[in-house]
Design a protein around this motif. Structure first.
Motif, mmCIF file in Angstrom:
data_model
loop_
_atom_site.group_PDB
_atom_site.id
_atom_site.type_symbol
_atom_site.label_atom_id
_atom_site.label_comp_id
_atom_site.label_asym_id
_atom_site.label_seq_id
_atom_site.Cartn_x
_atom_site.Cartn_y
_atom_site.Cartn_z
ATOM 1 N N GLY A 121 0.675 -1.485 -0.231
ATOM 2 C CA GLY A 121 -0.033 0.104 0.452
ATOM 3 C C GLY A 121 0.667 1.278 0.252
ATOM 4 O O GLY A 121 0.510 2.476 -0.416
ATOM 5 N N ILE A 122 1.674 1.582 0.764
ATOM 6 C CA ILE A 122 2.876 2.469 0.619
ATOM 7 C C ILE A 122 3.610 2.476 -0.351
ATOM 8 O O ILE A 122 3.639 3.770 -0.989
ATOM 9 C CB ILE A 122 3.557 2.278 1.967
ATOM 10 C CG1 ILE A 122 2.764 2.332 3.177
ATOM 11 C CG2 ILE A 122 4.756 3.638 1.931
ATOM 12 C CD1 ILE A 122 4.160 2.251 4.804
ATOM 13 N N SER A 123 3.911 1.462 -1.383
ATOM 14 C CA SER A 123 4.633 1.694 -2.585
ATOM 15 C C SER A 123 3.517 2.537 -3.678
ATOM 16 O O SER A 123 4.448 2.886 -4.529
ATOM 17 C CB SER A 123 5.149 0.453 -2.833
ATOM 18 O OG SER A 123 5.576 -0.501 -1.829
ATOM 19 N N VAL A 176 6.640 -0.792 -9.497
ATOM 20 C CA VAL A 176 5.957 -0.931 -7.971
ATOM 21 C C VAL A 176 6.260 -2.312 -8.418
ATOM 22 O O VAL A 176 5.375 -3.032 -9.071
ATOM 23 C CB VAL A 176 5.019 -0.218 -8.026
ATOM 24 C CG1 VAL A 176 3.989 -0.473 -7.008
ATOM 25 C CG2 VAL A 176 4.710 1.607 -8.055
ATOM 26 N N GLY A 177 5.995 -3.248 -7.437
ATOM 27 C CA GLY A 177 5.617 -4.556 -7.430
ATOM 28 C C GLY A 177 5.269 -4.016 -5.434
ATOM 29 O O GLY A 177 5.038 -4.563 -4.674
ATOM 30 N N ALA A 178 3.359 -4.163 -6.169
ATOM 31 C CA ALA A 178 2.216 -4.416 -4.771
ATOM 32 C C ALA A 178 1.432 -6.039 -4.344
ATOM 33 O O ALA A 178 0.479 -6.960 -5.532
ATOM 34 C CB ALA A 178 0.926 -3.365 -4.627
ATOM 35 N N SER A 211 -6.434 -1.675 -1.924
ATOM 36 C CA SER A 211 -6.649 -0.247 -3.309
ATOM 37 C C SER A 211 -7.945 1.156 -2.647
ATOM 38 O O SER A 211 -7.266 1.960 -2.175
ATOM 39 C CB SER A 211 -6.469 -0.582 -4.815
ATOM 40 O OG SER A 211 -8.550 -0.899 -4.820
ATOM 41 N N ASP A 212 -9.232 -0.251 -2.139
ATOM 42 C CA ASP A 212 -10.227 0.504 -0.944
ATOM 43 C C ASP A 212 -9.580 -0.132 0.127
ATOM 44 O O ASP A 212 -10.310 -0.919 1.038
ATOM 45 C CB ASP A 212 -11.377 0.726 -1.554
ATOM 46 C CG ASP A 212 -11.853 1.420 -1.096
ATOM 47 O OD1 ASP A 212 -12.136 2.101 -0.123
ATOM 48 O OD2 ASP A 212 -13.224 1.360 -1.957
#
Length: 531
Positions: A143-145, A158-160, A165-166
């Motif tokens: 989330g921070i990324s 970015v790799g999440a 997302s919500d």
């Protein structure tokens, strides 16, 4: 007492997983160093910097640690990315946790500014290449990324993994408190960190029964509200997520993916929160981390490794050893849909408890009352545990349909699939309900069921009616959690709706009733996406 024991069980499960998957110790090397990095407002962040042996500049990867996790738990992945792939890697413990200063701010502006400060430090103190910067992480780090990529245009990729997302739809899906997730996050945060002012306020209000402060803080901490900024900055984004994530439900990820206009990749796989990629965090072989490394190699190092020409949507069937399939986009994962209209639950020679059928044509004109506030044997399972059992042992959450109390639930069964089928996408349910009170929680479960009534949970979703008019019918439309799941030959689909689930805090009280109905205007139905 039941909910307290569940919370303790969840916390214990998280601790066992973290301990078991801690990375093996690496030989001492001048390439690995423990650092104290100044955060955005002077808060010291505990970090580990891993530098390749070759001379730089090296593409930079910044990895914020997960919630309640120390940076050292990601040393295995960081070392592998540095020594085998040539990245300058900085993994850090986010503010408020362990030996990092400050308070836990729940991925707030301070956390995003910290990530940019870590990038600044790496550019000033290592051989990092300012033209090739990536970020990645699991859960909190994911989330921070994503949030940082919306505010810092230096982030190129970015790799999440197992992120969100919500935040509101994660912890308050359809206005229903995700009890096990909230309690696990609060408990683990208090055990391993120092809550910041925002978290303290949200926690105290939540304990008093007020969720509004949590809802007010959620948009700023939700990448979905910043998708325009992410698209403007144009980082390449890889999203990896488990189907059975009990903290951040999966269905928000495909919809967020579709809103991205950047180079992007979506990977959905069996598992619960963070379980598909935890082994990779330890530096062990792992499909998600292997694809993530290829993603960074392509977008930060310019390697022509084929990942840029592959279909971007990769979906693994939700079972141990399930097959992978690829698609050009998320909607293509659904080749067709079937709408099954719900018939009035009735007793029959083969069904000694009232059970409704499913037909191809609308079946309006019936009502079926159920007692509210008491659960049945239908339930969604326990976070961290249930999804992991399905991932590793192919043991989905089950139910015996004959044991589901029909006074407390509506049950509908469809025709058999002689050759089997594959559900692929986001199933949905539409029914009319008439409550006897203003607030009532409903829980929907879709099962693949044998002819003997043994069901395997495919997907589920809660829904809470708030501000309803007692005695007045309301139409409820619910998207269940997205999934790819094979239905074996000879099995059929079963939909169960009741009013209590131990994973969630429901609003239904004993003594209340809910009447399920199907009308000409709104015929009751379940819509199933098929591969």
């Amino acid at each position: 007492m039941r909910r307290t024991s569940i919370t303790a069980s969840c916390a214990l499960s998280a601790t066992v997983l973290a301990t078991a998957l801690a990375p093996p110790a690496h030989a001492e090397s001048s390439s690995l160093s423990f650092e104290t990095i100044p955060g955005s407002d002077g808060v010291d962040l505990s970090a580990i910097s891993v530098t390749p042996d070759e001379e730089g500049p090296h593409p930079l990867l910044v990895l914020p640690a997960a919630w309640s996790m120390h940076a050292s738990l990601f040393t295995g992945a960081a070392s592998k990315l540095a020594y085998e792939s040539g990245y300058q890697v900085v993994v850090y413990t986010t503010r408020g946790f362990y030996d990092s200063g400050g308070g836990v701010e729940v991925a707030g502006p301070e956390d995003v500014a910290d990530a940019s400060a870590v990038i600044d430090w790496a550019l000033d103190n290592t051989g990092a290449d300012p033209e090739a910067i990536g970020m990645g992480g699991i859960s909190y780090g994911a989330g921070i990324s994503l949030l940082t990529s919306a505010s810092d245009d230096r982030v190129d990729a970015v790799g999440a993994m197992s992120g969100w997302s919500d935040l509101e739809s994660s912890l308050y899906p359809n206005e229903t408190i995700n009890f096990q997730a909230v309690e696990l996050l609060l408990l683990s945060g208090e055990l391993t960190g120092t809550p910041g002012e925002t978290l303290e306020h949200v926690r105290d209000e939540y304990r008093d029964g007020n969720v509004e402060p949590a809802l007010e803080m959620a948009p700023e901490r939700s990448p979905a509200t910043k998708v325009d900024a992410i698209n403007t900055n144009d980082p390449a984004v890889l999203l990896a997520h488990p189907y059975n994530d009990g903290i951040f439900p999966v269905e928000q990820i495909p919809s967020f993916y579709e809103e991205l206009d950047t180079d992007k990749r979506l990977m959905l796989a069996p598992g619960d929160h963070a379980t598909p990629e935890l082994f990779g965090a330890a530096g062990l072989p792992n499909r998600v981390w292997e694809d993530l490394t290829r993603w960074f190699d392509h977008h930060l190092k310019g390697e022509d490794n084929g990942i840029g020409t592959e279909d971007p949507v990769h979906l693994q069937e939700n079972s141990a050893g399930g097959e992978w399939a690829t698609y050009p986009d998320w909607p293509s994962a659904t080749a067709a849909t079937e709408t099954h209209y719900l018939e009035e639950p009735e007793r029959s020679f083969s069904q000694w408890q009232p059970t409704g059928g499913m037909s191809k044509s609308p079946a309006p004109g019936w009502d079926y009352p159920i007692d509210a506030g008491a659960g049945t044997t239908a339930q969604s399972g326990t976070i961290l545990v249930s999804g992991a059992l399905q991932q590793f042992l192919d043991l989905p959450t089950g139910v015996s349909l004959p044991l589901v109390n029909r006074n407390r639930a509506g049950v509908w069964s469809g025709p058999e699939y002689p050759d089997g089928t594959t559900i692929s996408g986001t199933p949905s349910v539409e029914v009319e309900v008439t409550p006897t009170t203003e607030e009532t929680s409903l829980f929907f479960y879709l099962y693949a069921t044998t002819r003997h009534g043994t069901g395997e949970l495919i997907t589920h979703k809660p829904y809470t009616l708030r501000g309803a008019t007692p005695g007045e019918a309301a139409t409820v439309r619910v998207d269940l959690q997205s999934v790819v799941r094979d239905v074996a030959p000879g099995r059929h689909l079963t939909l169960v709706m009741d009013t209590d689930d131990p994973r969630y805090t429901g609003e239904s009280e004993r003594g209340e009733r809910v009447t399920v109905s199907s009308s000409e205007k709104s015929p009751a139905a379940v819509t199933v996406p098929l591969a």
